[in-house]
Design an enzyme around this catalytic site. Structure first.
Site, PDB file in Angstrom:
ATOM      1  N   VAL A  11       0.439  -0.842  -0.150  1.00 18.08           N
ATOM      2  CA  VAL A  11       0.336  -0.287  -0.501  1.00 18.08           C
ATOM      3  C   VAL A  11       1.047   0.955  -0.699  1.00 18.08           C
ATOM      4  CG1 VAL A  11      -1.320   1.512   1.102  1.00 18.08           C
ATOM      5  CG2 VAL A  11      -2.142  -1.200   1.068  1.00 18.08           C
ATOM      6  N   PHE A 252     -17.173  -9.922  -7.696  1.00 13.44           N
ATOM      7  CA  PHE A 252     -17.165 -11.060  -6.779  1.00 13.44           C
ATOM      8  C   PHE A 252     -17.998 -12.633  -6.294  1.00 13.44           C
ATOM      9  CE2 PHE A 252     -13.819  -9.662  -3.702  1.00 13.44           C
ATOM     10  CZ  PHE A 252     -13.140  -8.458  -4.787  1.00 13.44           C
ATOM     11  N   HIS A 254     -17.105 -15.643  -8.471  1.00 18.93           N
ATOM     12  CA  HIS A 254     -16.951 -16.503  -8.695  1.00 18.93           C
ATOM     13  C   HIS A 254     -16.640 -17.444  -7.598  1.00 18.93           C
ATOM     14  CE1 HIS A 254     -16.560 -14.083 -12.399  1.00 18.93           C
ATOM     15  NE2 HIS A 254     -15.507 -13.341 -11.716  1.00 18.93           N
ATOM     16  N   CYS A 263      -5.854  -9.178   3.200  1.00 20.00           N
ATOM     17  CA  CYS A 263      -6.625  -8.521   3.527  1.00 20.00           C
ATOM     18  C   CYS A 263      -8.201  -9.321   4.156  1.00 20.00           C
ATOM     19  CB  CYS A 263      -7.394  -7.443   3.099  1.00 20.00           C
ATOM     20  SG  CYS A 263      -6.120  -5.946   2.221  1.00 20.00           S
TER      21      CYS A 263
HETATM   22  P1  NAD Z   1       3.269  -5.086   4.232  1.00 20.42           P
HETATM   23  O1  NAD Z   1       3.643  -5.593   4.877  1.00 20.42           O
HETATM   24  O2  NAD Z   1       3.304  -5.395   2.747  1.00 20.42           O
HETATM   25  O3  NAD Z   1       3.791  -2.809   3.926  1.00 20.42           O
HETATM   26  C1  NAD Z   1       3.809  -3.233   6.009  1.00 20.42           C
HETATM   27  C2  NAD Z   1       5.330  -2.593   5.606  1.00 20.42           C
HETATM   28  O4  NAD Z   1       5.565  -1.400   6.511  1.00 20.42           O
HETATM   29  C3  NAD Z   1       7.070  -2.676   5.502  1.00 20.42           C
HETATM   30  O5  NAD Z   1       7.768  -2.544   4.439  1.00 20.42           O
HETATM   31  C4  NAD Z   1       7.650  -2.685   6.833  1.00 20.42           C
HETATM   32  O6  NAD Z   1       8.921  -2.927   6.846  1.00 20.42           O
HETATM   33  C5  NAD Z   1       7.020  -1.121   7.234  1.00 20.42           C
HETATM   34  N1  NAD Z   1       6.588  -0.303   8.410  1.00 20.42           N
HETATM   35  C6  NAD Z   1       6.253  -1.428   9.805  1.00 20.42           C
HETATM   36  N2  NAD Z   1       7.150  -0.337  10.405  1.00 20.42           N
HETATM   37  C7  NAD Z   1       7.416   0.725  10.609  1.00 20.42           C
HETATM   38  C8  NAD Z   1       7.922   1.932  11.026  1.00 20.42           C
HETATM   39  N3  NAD Z   1       7.468   2.332  11.684  1.00 20.42           N
HETATM   40  N4  NAD Z   1       8.279   2.628   9.763  1.00 20.42           N
HETATM   41  C9  NAD Z   1       8.934   2.418   8.990  1.00 20.42           C
HETATM   42  N5  NAD Z   1       8.326   1.465   7.755  1.00 20.42           N
HETATM   43  C10 NAD Z   1       7.342   0.790   9.101  1.00 20.42           C
HETATM   44  O7  NAD Z   1       1.582  -4.005   4.074  1.00 20.42           O
HETATM   45  P2  NAD Z   1       0.645  -3.717   2.730  1.00 20.42           P
HETATM   46  O8  NAD Z   1      -0.323  -5.249   2.310  1.00 20.42           O
HETATM   47  O9  NAD Z   1       0.859  -2.556   2.635  1.00 20.42           O
HETATM   48  O10 NAD Z   1       0.075  -3.341   4.236  1.00 20.42           O
HETATM   49  C11 NAD Z   1      -0.518  -1.801   4.922  1.00 20.42           C
HETATM   50  C12 NAD Z   1      -1.736  -1.218   5.509  1.00 20.42           C
HETATM   51  O11 NAD Z   1      -2.197  -1.853   4.363  1.00 20.42           O
HETATM   52  C13 NAD Z   1      -2.057  -2.438   6.400  1.00 20.42           C
HETATM   53  O12 NAD Z   1      -3.328  -2.279   7.181  1.00 20.42           O
HETATM   54  C14 NAD Z   1      -3.308  -3.186   5.025  1.00 20.42           C
HETATM   55  O13 NAD Z   1      -4.628  -3.779   5.673  1.00 20.42           O
HETATM   56  C15 NAD Z   1      -3.734  -2.293   4.632  1.00 20.42           C
HETATM   57  N6  NAD Z   1      -4.150  -2.571   3.138  1.00 20.42           N
HETATM   58  C16 NAD Z   1      -3.500  -3.268   1.989  1.00 20.42           C
HETATM   59  C17 NAD Z   1      -3.852  -3.756   1.215  1.00 20.42           C
HETATM   60  C18 NAD Z   1      -3.181  -4.751  -0.554  1.00 20.42           C
HETATM   61  O14 NAD Z   1      -3.451  -5.132  -0.842  1.00 20.42           O
HETATM   62  N7  NAD Z   1      -1.905  -5.288   0.679  1.00 20.42           N
HETATM   63  C19 NAD Z   1      -5.246  -2.978   0.573  1.00 20.42           C
HETATM   64  C20 NAD Z   1      -6.100  -2.298   1.294  1.00 20.42           C
HETATM   65  C21 NAD Z   1      -5.669  -1.768   2.792  1.00 20.42           C
END
Ligand code: NAD
Length: 433
Positions: A11, A252, A254, A263
């Site tokens: 994200v 959604f 399928h 998520c």
């Molecule tokens: P991710 O694990 O891919 O990335 C999180 C990153 O944050 C990691 O690289 C980690 O090293 C970094 N991090 C953690 N603490 C930190 C800090 N204090 N300082 C700097 N960096 C730090 O996670 P993601 O999939 O990107 O998800 C992030 C959020 O977005 C979650 O809450 C998730 O539910 C939400 N989200 C994800 C998606 C998706 O499709 N992946 C979609 C919508 C929402």
């Protein structure tokens, strides 16, 4: 605008790259120095179509940089986004907010003037209040607004989703913060993407309600698929027949092996926990979680069933391991439960996935990883399509059958027409048909 993105995962990186493409100056921060080194060297830490080009173009234009130094990155930012992970807390399924709160503490130490802190991570209702408390207690001297701005992008289509969202949700009670957010999203505003301004708690809940609803839709059609099998109906036609109704919509619907990914599983669990804590149970979502968990294991049993009574020495080839195509994300993928049930039964597993094999190896070390679908199928007693990557949609079925011990296919994504597969000599089963 100067935007700081804390957390450069799926994200944070996609959002940061897209914001810079809108013309903002963006610094993406991550505490994982390998990730930042890779990004600085032009290597993407994740597989997401189009991301490498988008990052390269904006780095070249001088609008996008990467750092591990949060303090410097935060100092002069107009908006500081928190996009760190919120995984399930072990034991109770609540969202683990450790990373969010840690980021808030670090921001508090680093800010030098008034700013807006935006929670993009998916967080339970009330988290914004806690983030605000952390900031206010640490920095009573500075005016810091805390906004909720949940992200709805889908992995595999993340850039298009970010740049052409169905809606943008912004939760804040403060007029000044609303103006900053309007500026941040101005290019999308000009594109007439709907922006919903609401209260912070409402915004936080919208994200969970959206994911729970989508998970419900998937789980609903999966149960209808089972019913179709029991009564001799075709779930593809049922899905089309109901999905053409605008009130329902075709997306959604399928039928498949159950939802997974980074998520839906954790967000449905976290919603249950929030509902329990507030004595306001969401029984539908409870059922969805239970049905979906059972389903993933049932898929393993279905594959085992296709092998006959004697499982001794049998091998299954899995095509696709990631929770969906066009990503390398293995978090909570249905393949994990399927492989576990096959290995528990003593069955060998061979697999091929176009992008997910590196992360899969760490999670499932006993699987034999192959170079393509045909190598995976070689000497297998059955082949199961687990993820609907395009490359599996047009396999040379006769070639596939020829390398197998027994031409048996379990198509958990319904990507083939039964008559085509049967004509190639396969015993074929699919979902709800
Ligand atoms: P991710 O694990 O891919 O990335 C999180 C990153 O944050 C990691 O690289 C980690 O090293 C970094 N991090 C953690 N603490 C930190 C800090 N204090 N300082 C700097 N960096 C730090 O996670 P993601 O999939 O990107 O998800 C992030 C959020 O977005 C979650 O809450 C998730 O539910 C939400 N989200 C994800 C998606 C998706 O499709 N992946 C979609 C919508 C929402």
């Amino acid at each position: 605008m100067r935007i700081t993105m804390i957390g450069s995962g799926y994200v944070g990186l996609v959002s940061g790259a897209c914001f810079s493409d809108f013309g903002h100056d963006v610094v993406c921060v991550d505490k994982d120095s390998d990730k930042i080194d890779a990004l600085r060297a032009g290597r993407m830490p994740i597989y997401e179509p189009g991301l490498a080009q988008l990052v390269a173009a904006n780095v070249a234009a001088g609008r996008l940089t990467f750092t591990t130094n949060l303090t410097a990155a935060v100092a002069d930012a107009d908006a500081i986004f928190i996009a760190v992970g919120t995984p399930s807390r072990r034991g109770d399924g609540h969202a683990d907010l450790t990373y969010v709160f840690a980021a808030a503490h670090e921001i508090a130490l680093a800010v030098t003037g008034p700013t807006v802190v935006v929670t993009k991570s998916t967080v339970p209702v009330g988290t914004g209040d806690e983030v605000e408390l952390i900031l206010r207690q640490a920095r009573p001297d500075i005016d810091i607004a805390v906004v909720s701005n949940p992200e709805f992008l889908r992995e595999g289509a993340a850039i298009a989703d970010f740049k052409r969202p169905d809606r943008i949700v912004i939760g804040t009670e403060q007029a000044h913060a609303r103006e900053v957010m309007r500026e941040v999203y101005r290019p999308l505003y000009l594109n007439e993407s709907p922006i919903l301004f609401t209260g912070r708690r409402t915004s936080e809940l919208i994200k969970y309600a959206a994911n729970a609803f989508l998970a419900t839709k998937i789980t609903f059609i999966n149960e209808i698929a089972d019913l179709c099998e029991a009564v001799g109906a075709d779930v593809q036609d049922v899905a089309r027949g109901i999905g053409l109704d605008n009130r329902i919509g075709g997306k959604f619907l399928h039928a498949g092996p159950g939802y997974g990914g980074s998520c839906f599983p954790k967000d449905t669990l976290a919603l249950l926990k929030t509902a329990q804590d507030h004595d306001s149970p969401v029984h539908i979502v409870e059922a969805v979680v239970r049905v979906n968990d059972n389903r993933k294991r049932a898929m393993g049993r279905r594959i085992l069933h296709s092998l006959g009574d004697d499982l001794h020495g049998k091998t299954v080839a899995l095509l696709g391991l990631t929770f969906k195509p066009n990503t390398d994300d293995m978090r909570d993928a249905p393949s994990l439960a399927i492989v576990q049930s096959l290995e528990d039964a003593g069955v060998g597993v061979r697999a091929y996935d176009p992008e997910g094999m590196a992360p899969a190896k760490a999670l499932m070390p006993d699987v034999v990883y192959c170079r393509d679908a045909y190598e995976a199928a070689a000497g297998a007693d059955a082949v199961a399509i687990v993820t609907e990557w395009d490359i599996f949609r047009a396999l040379d079925l006769r070639r596939l059958a020829a390398v197998m011990i027994a031409p048996v296919m379990i198509d958990l994504r319904n990507i083939y027409r039964p008559e085509d597969v049967k004509r190639a000599g396969f015993a074929y089963s699919s979902i709800g048909r």
